[in-house]
Design a protein around this motif. Structure first.
Motif, PDB file in Angstrom:
ATOM      1  N   UNK A  50       0.832  -1.204   0.000  1.00  0.00           N
ATOM      2  CA  UNK A  50       0.000   0.000   0.000  1.00  0.00           C
ATOM      3  C   UNK A  50       0.866   1.253   0.000  1.00  0.00           C
ATOM      4  N   UNK A  51       0.337   2.297  -0.634  1.00  0.00           N
ATOM      5  CA  UNK A  51       1.045   3.564  -0.783  1.00  0.00           C
ATOM      6  C   UNK A  51       0.884   4.438   0.450  1.00  0.00           C
ATOM      7  N   UNK A  52       1.582   5.541   0.432  1.00  0.00           N
ATOM      8  CA  UNK A  52       1.443   6.556   1.478  1.00  0.00           C
ATOM      9  C   UNK A  52       0.018   7.109   1.439  1.00  0.00           C
ATOM     10  N   UNK A  53      -0.537   7.455   2.589  1.00  0.00           N
ATOM     11  CA  UNK A  53      -1.875   8.042   2.661  1.00  0.00           C
ATOM     12  C   UNK A  53      -1.924   9.321   1.839  1.00  0.00           C
ATOM     13  N   UNK A  54      -2.895   9.395   0.947  1.00  0.00           N
ATOM     14  CA  UNK A  54      -3.096  10.584   0.126  1.00  0.00           C
ATOM     15  C   UNK A  54      -2.171  10.714  -1.060  1.00  0.00           C
ATOM     16  N   UNK A  55      -1.238   9.786  -1.267  1.00  0.00           N
ATOM     17  CA  UNK A  55      -0.310   9.883  -2.394  1.00  0.00           C
ATOM     18  C   UNK A  55      -0.049   8.505  -2.995  1.00  0.00           C
TER      19      UNK A  55
END
Length: 186
Positions: A50-55
């Motif tokens: 999973x990616x960074x929150x919001x990016x």
């Protein structure tokens, strides 16, 4: 590589490993989740990343992005791994070749998975939410899933249709030409 509409350059470096492919992806909790990845030439079929929150272009683990592997039945890994991801009723579901899992937790520190359903046959890679249900297919048929249990619609509906078969008219229609069928139903 291309993961949905994210350009290739955005998803190439994951903690030093070269990311080259993912089988499926879904956006959930303001993060892009990808599964069944190839990283640095190594296949990770049970990996959920999973990616960074919001990016969705930032995969740096130091910035609240991360990864974990989904255990299969008995804690083993292997098989074809995660074949589909789908957001359904506010939760992220993972379809593997032998089970359905749901993501638990809501933050990087609390993410995990819970196996909800075990199935005997390899499932396809797609799940579709329609109304209150999630539908998917495997070698045994088309399944209707309510979040906890699944019903095989193919077996149930075919059995119902067979029992309700009007042997006189339906068999005649099935064996008749198009013109004969039209006259049978007028």
């Amino acid at each position: 590589i291309m993961v949905n509409d994210i350009p290739p350059a955005s998803v190439t470096e994951l903690g030093g490993a070269t990311f080259t492919a993912a089988l499926c992806c879904e956006y959930y909790l303001d993060k892009l989740f990808i599964a069944n990845t190839i990283e640095g030439g190594v296949w990770y079929p049970n990996r959920l990343r999973y990616s960074k929150t919001g990016d969705p272009t930032d995969w740096t683990t130091a910035l609240d992005a991360g990864t974990f592997d989904i255990p299969l039945a008995g804690g083993a890994t292997g098989g074809c791994g995660i074949r589909g991801l789908r957001l359904y009723r506010g939760r992220l579901y993972m379809l593997t070749d032998v089970s359905i899992h749901v993501l638990t937790g809501t933050t990087d520190a609390t993410f995990g998975s819970e196996r909800i359903r075990f199935q005997n046959r390899g499932a396809g890679a797609t799940m579709f939410p329609v109304g209150d249900f999630l539908f998917y297919a495997d070698r045994d048929g088309i399944w209707q899933f309510n979040g906890y249990e699944a019903i095989n619609l193919t077996q149930r509906d075919m059995l119902t249709q067979w029992e309700e078969l009007d042997k006189e008219n339906d068999i005649a229609v099935a064996t008749a030409s198009f013109d004969e069928q039209d006259s049978l139903y007028r």
